[in-house]
Design an enzyme around this catalytic site. Structure first.
Site: not given
Ligand code: GLA
Length: 583
Positions: A168, A205-206, A225
């Site tokens: 992430d 989506g960067n 998300d």
């Molecule tokens: C980001 C990600 C999610 C999830 C959360 C967890 O928002 O895009 O898919 O993994 O972190 O904290």
């Protein structure tokens, strides 16, 4: 307005595609053999990865019992046998502190036996073990991130038997590294462990398809998300299959995916969508799943597996719908017809037939017709209903799905087995990258990524001629704050030149700021910054040395003069931005 998106029957492209396809096939049959010029990790995900991830249903609230129950349910429900391989623990599996040697620890209350135990359990169920981390100093849930511990974390994951890493990006803007550099570091340390691990780019989506995600990773997020309601589902779908994230000329991101690397519009919410009416909810779940399948999206279920209904299980395990997603040709489907909320998608398959999704995103009942012309066919063709697993017969010229209700859809397979059908024509490199010596105007190239307001080509945002210092400038972009857009393949260029100014039609008091970045926001590598500009500021010129920049992001942001907060009404122009390539 009815839009017909043209299908190319270009033989040249078909030939090139077939050559590419046969090239991939020879390596795909083996798990260990590489082609000469492609590393083994290019073949870690020959088809879109399938699995289950804990985030959409449990968020931070995960523990050993829930994960083991999910593993059991993946087997007993038939999900594993339907192709779902990876069981991924998302954020919040880890303890708030590393041990004294700097090794990540499982949260002792949630996972008292540790992560190796969880991994062993997952493997004992014939599944693969996926885990979450973040490339900054902390995760999105403020737990220890991997920044500064990249090597030790990859080694730890390998020792635990991890097969898949979702990496992430929360807080990654502080890393001081380009996104492409960050993910290359993880790939390098993964390779050093000798363990095959899929790397999944999670970055809201960067633009990994622009800056080279496929050099290191097997999938990348295309948007924000996903949430358990259909507006969010369709929105995420359109980051990959529509024009939310790329110039409409691309017709979605299909040309940036293929065997080994995939656009990821985020994990599935099938089974989590809340709706009163059982029938509409079932239709919505099918629409969501069918859309992800036609888009060759990774299929990461995100529902409560031990408690799912039979209806949800049947949707998630529908074999013929999944087969379209997992087709070895690996073409991402794309829209071939749109009329308001009604859409037709096409995904040419390896066996010579094609997968077609007819989708009613609206509330009003409607008929949707796919004509053979839209999908590169003619004459009489067989049509099969993939949800019902039933041949519908032979149809001449077209097929119409009658009375599709709210979120109604049909997933079809059309045509005969034989030579693969041509795909649509991808946007050629000279229309979206710098390919030649001399001057290339950026407004002669399609941006391959954007966020917020799309720029207007060769006009102000309001559609007027661009005027700077009293002179009309033919080329450039009109922007409304906030705007950000990226151009791929600029490494051929030596300099980037141009002028910025607030738009003559902007009479407000707020400030605008233009910036040019190498790569995305996370990289935070600012090549040029106009500083604050008002309607009274004289135009500012930029002349930047590019020095091997693989992609460029142009941004325009507004600030209110009163309290310094974002202003969304400021209008500005990038006048005559051009890349110069010396030889
Ligand atoms: C980001 C990600 C999610 C999830 C959360 C967890 O928002 O895009 O898919 O993994 O972190 O904290």
């Amino acid at each position: 307005m009815v839009t017909k998106i043209t299908e190319s029957t270009s033989l040249v492209f078909l030939l090139a595609f077939c050559i590419a396809l046969s090239g991939c096939k020879s390596t795909r049959h083996s798990n260990t053999v590489n082609t000469v010029d492609e590393p083994e990790y290019a073949f870690l995900a020959p088809t879109p990865p399938m699995g289950w991830n804990s985030w959409n249903v449990f968020a931070k609230d995960i523990n050993e019992a829930k994960i083991k129950a999910a593993a059991d349910a993946m087997v007993s429900s038939g999900m594993r046998d339907a192709g779902y391989q990876y069981l991924v623990l998302d954020d919040a599996w880890m303890a708030p502190k590393r041990d004294e040697q700097g090794v990540l620890q499982a949260d002792p209350a949630k996972f008292p036996k540790g992560m190796k135990d969880i991994g062993d359990y997952i493997h004992s169920r014939g599944l693969k073990f996926g885990i979450y981390e973040d490339r900054a100093y902390r995760t999105c849930q403020s737990l220890p991130g991997s920044f500064g511990h990249e090597q030790i974390d990859m080694a730890t994951f390998a020792a635990w038997g991890v097969d898949y890493i979702k990496m992430d990006s929360c807080s990654a803007e502080h890393n001081g590294r380009l996104s492409s550099e960050d993910y290359a570091i993880y790939r390098k340390y993964i390779e050093e462990t000798g363990r095959r691990m899929v790397l999944s780019i999670s970055d809201f989506g960067n633009g990994a398809w622009v800056w080279g995600g496929k050099e290191t990773s097997q999938l990348w997020r295309t948007g924000w998300d996903i949430q358990p309601w259909m507006d969010s589902v369709y929105n995420c779908g359109d980051t990959s299959g529509g024009s939310h994230r790329s110039h409409p000329a691309f017709n979605g991101l299909w040309q940036f995916a293929g065997p080994g690397y995939w656009n990821d519009p985020d994990m599935l919410q099938v089974g989590n969508i809340k709706m009163e009416d059982d029938k509409v909810r079932e239709a919505a779940n099918k629409a969501h799943f069918g859309l992800w399948c036609i888009l060759a999206a990774p299929l990461m279920a995100g529902n409560d597996l031990p408690n799912m209904t039979d209806t949800v299980r049947d949707i998630l395990t529908a074999p013929e719908v999944i087969a379209v997603n997992q087709d070895v040709r690996g073409v991402q489907g794309y829209k071939v017809w749109v009329d308001g909320k009604l859409e037709v998608y096409n995904k040419p398959l390896a066996d010579g037939t094609t997968g077609v999704l007819l989708l009613n995103k609206g509330r009003e009942e409607a008929d949707i017709t796919v004509t053979w012309e839209m999908i590169g066919l003619s004459g009489k063709q067989r049509v099969r209903d993939l949800w019902e697993r039933r041949d519908l017969g032979v149809f001449e010229g077209s097929f119409t799905a009658k009375a599709l209700g709210e979120h109604g859809s049909m997933m079809l397979k059309i045509g005969k087995k034989g030579k693969p059908l041509p795909t649509a024509a991808p946007v050629p490199p000279e229309q979206h990258t710098v390919t030649r010596e001399g001057v290339t105007s950026l407004s002669d190239l399609y941006y391959a990524w954007k966020n917020y307001n799309a720029p207007v080509y060769n006009r102000t945002f309001g559609g007027d001629l661009i005027v700077v210092d009293g002179e009309v400038v033919e080329k450039g972009f009109g922007c409304k704050s906030k705007a950000a857009f990226m151009f791929a393949g600029t490494e051929r260029g030596d300099r980037l030149m141009g002028t910025v100014a607030l738009d003559a039609s902007y009479h407000g008091e707020n400030e605008g700021r233009f910036r040019i970045f190498h790569e995305d926001y996370f990289g935070n590598r600012v090549l040029w910054d106009s500083g604050k500009m008002t309607k009274n500021s004289p135009p500012k010129e930029f002349d930047i040395e590019l020095d091997g920049c693989n992609c460029l992001m142009l941004t325009f942001e507004g600030r209110t003069t009163k309290d310094g907060k974002q202003a969304n009404d400021v209008l500005g122009v990038f006048a005559d931005p051009r890349v110069i390539a010396y030889d």
